[in-house]
Design a protein around this motif. Structure first.
Motif, short mmCIF file in Angstrom:
data_model
loop_
_atom_site.label_atom_id
_atom_site.label_comp_id
_atom_site.label_asym_id
_atom_site.label_seq_id
_atom_site.Cartn_x
_atom_site.Cartn_y
_atom_site.Cartn_z
N ARG A 67 0.83 -1.19 0.00
CA ARG A 67 0.00 0.00 0.00
C ARG A 67 0.87 1.25 0.00
NH1 ARG A 67 -4.88 -1.76 4.19
NH2 ARG A 67 -5.77 -3.38 2.84
N PRO A 68 0.34 2.37 -0.53
CA PRO A 68 1.13 3.61 -0.55
C PRO A 68 1.27 4.20 0.84
CG PRO A 68 -1.11 4.03 -1.30
CD PRO A 68 -0.99 2.53 -1.14
N TYR A 89 -1.93 6.71 3.18
CA TYR A 89 -3.07 6.31 2.37
C TYR A 89 -4.36 6.36 3.19
CZ TYR A 89 -2.95 1.56 4.48
OH TYR A 89 -2.98 0.48 5.34
N ASP A 106 -1.30 3.42 -7.34
CA ASP A 106 -1.44 3.32 -5.89
C ASP A 106 -2.89 3.44 -5.42
OD1 ASP A 106 1.23 2.90 -5.43
OD2 ASP A 106 1.71 5.03 -5.18
N THR A 107 -3.81 3.53 -6.36
CA THR A 107 -5.23 3.55 -6.05
C THR A 107 -5.85 2.27 -6.59
OG1 THR A 107 -5.38 5.96 -6.15
CG2 THR A 107 -7.42 4.73 -6.43
N VAL A 142 -8.40 1.49 -1.56
CA VAL A 142 -7.16 2.05 -1.01
C VAL A 142 -6.63 3.09 -1.98
CG1 VAL A 142 -4.78 1.54 -0.35
CG2 VAL A 142 -6.58 -0.09 0.20
N ALA A 143 -6.20 4.24 -1.44
CA ALA A 143 -5.66 5.30 -2.29
C ALA A 143 -4.75 6.20 -1.47
CB ALA A 143 -6.80 6.12 -2.91
N PRO A 144 -3.86 6.95 -2.14
CA PRO A 144 -2.93 7.82 -1.40
C PRO A 144 -3.59 9.00 -0.72
CG PRO A 144 -2.14 7.35 -3.63
CD PRO A 144 -3.56 6.89 -3.57
N SER A 145 -4.81 9.36 -1.14
CA SER A 145 -5.49 10.51 -0.55
C SER A 145 -6.98 10.25 -0.48
CB SER A 145 -5.24 11.77 -1.40
OG SER A 145 -5.88 11.64 -2.67
#
Length: 449
Positions: free
Chosen positions: A23-24, A27, A65-66, A132-135
């Motif tokens: 995962r990033p 996140y 990363d998403t 899941v995502a960085p933002s």
């Protein structure tokens, strides 16, 4: 290490990204549980999700990363109309479900299923969606795509949601840097975090490949359903942060000793620096260096446990090369934890009533000898280390009467009255199918009713 010619090529384009891809940092994440009331619409859901779920291939793609991934419970497979022969080909533990396995997992007392939050422990959890995502913004975009897969399907009902996050400092609610240790998987091209650990055979994490025993792990049938899939364990774990702080304070002589005690219970300083490499003081630079903070062994660096106590959390969950009962590599798996709830302000030792903790996911091809073994024998037992019935001081099923020994010259330091700091609020066993299997399941559900 195996010859390159003997290393299998994983079919990354068919494996869900959430199985293998790290995962990033930082996140945001969200878990959504769905119930299937209409078999045909459940099939349509999976068909649509097949276009949303990302594979583990093409790591350099934009937005890599998403990702969204999906898992199905045994009850979900029944709701989709899976043939009986296929249902019976899943592992016994998966078919039983986490509720039936609660006693073996130490989910008793405060963690007993009758105390789980709804809908956990019931039969309504069929599909587990994870984004899941960085933002938060990119996560929302991914979730919008996932929700579009069931928004117009009245026979697919969202029944629970948990929003989570991993902060930039990667620390979990107790204040320790998390997500440090990950094994490398043969054929994946994804490096592990310990250069001293040989990559695991692919069959330890993904079905359809040889495992550490030199055999193919039992997989659901037909091959279109089982290959490139894996099992996943979801756990909502409430953390008593205030209680943990009070225990440290009550058993320490001062602030520095408090930090040392916390490190001796975890096996790492809060920065992530391992006791095996810096036993006397914290080293934030080491803790924050991914090239060094997991590069250690126990037999070579700390055989006696004077640095990292044998009963500490880190040593229990991954004994590495230590002399323990059993072959450690047979019990390795991928762990991913994501914090939820508001952080308790620094220094506060009174509980504010907020729900906070970790949503934990364990990925592996062998539910029993990976997750269940580690949970029952290593976390909630101590015989494998010659520690009798001592439990993990961080997340073990303590009852307030437990003890914890810290090796020290000339006499060990002994803690009494170990409390339960982590309580299970619910969980489920899932199967993460391949992208091929998602399409196969959609066709099965769309077949004759």
């Amino acid at each position: 290490m195996a010859d390159d010619a003997a290393v299998p090529r994983l079919e990354l384009e068919d494996i869900q990204s959430g199985v293998l891809r790290p995962r990033p940092t930082p996140y945001a994440a969200t878990y959504i549980l769905l119930r299937i009331d209409d078999r045909g619409q459940g099939g349509e859901l999976l068909r649509r999700l097949g276009e949303v779920v990302t594979s583990a291939a093409a790591p350099e793609r934009p937005g890599r990363d998403t990702f969204v991934h999906v898992a199905l419970t045994y009850d979900g497979l029944v709701a989709l109309g899976l043939p009986e022969a296929s249902l019976e080909s899943f592992s016994w533990e998966f078919r039983q479900g986490m509720l039936a396995r609660a006693k073996a997992l130490g989910d008793e007392g405060p963690s007993a299923p009758e105390r789980w939050e709804a809908p956990f422990g019931g039969r309504d959890i069929h599909v587990i969606l994870t984004g899941v995502a960085p933002s938060a913004e990119s996560l929302q975009t991914a979730l919008d795509r996932a929700r579009a897969a069931f928004a117009d399907l009245p026979g697919v009902v969202p029944i629970w949601r948990q929003d989570c996050f991993a902060p930039a400092d990667e620390k979990e609610p107790f204040g320790f840097k998390d997500g440090i240790s990950h094994p490398a998987i043969e054929g994946s091209g994804i490096p592990g975090t310990n250069p001293l650990e040989a990559p695991l055979k692919a069959g330890e994490l993904v079905l359809g490949y040889l495992d550490e025993m030199g055999t193919y792990p039992p997989a659901p049938e037909p091959a279109a359903l089982g290959r490139n899939g894996t099992y996943v364990v979801f756990r909502k774990l409430h953390q008593d942060v205030a209680g943990f702080r009070r225990y440290l304070r009550a058993n320490s002589s001062g602030a520095d000793d408090e930090e040392l005690l916390a490190a001796k219970m975890m096996g790492r300083w809060r920065s992530g620096a391992p006791l095996a490499l810096c036993p006397m003081h914290d080293d934030p630079a080491l803790g924050g260096d991914p090239a060094r903070n997991n590069a250690f062994l126990f037999r070579a660096d700390d055989a006696t446990g004077y640095r990292t106590p044998p009963g500490s959390h880190v040593r229990r969950c991954n004994p590495r090369d230590a002399d323990v009962a059993g072959v450690v590599r047979l019990h390795r798996m991928i762990r991913r934890g994501t914090a939820y709830g508001p952080p308790l302000p620094p220094g506060v030792t009174e509980d504010d009533g907020a729900d906070r903790g970790l949503m934990f996911a364990f990925v592996g091809a062998h539910l029993k000898r990976q997750f269940e073994f580690v949970q029952s024998e290593w976390v909630n037992g101590g015989e494998f280390l010659g520690l009798g019935d001592a439990r993990d001081p961080i997340c073990g099923a303590a009852d307030g009467a437990g003890a914890y020994a810290i090796p020290r010259r000339p006499l060990p330091r002994r803690l009494q009255g170990l409390a339960r700091f982590v309580t299970t609020r619910g969980g489920a066993y899932g199967f993460m199918p391949s992208l091929t299997a998602l399409r196969w399941l959609a066709e099965v559900a769309a077949g004759p009713q």
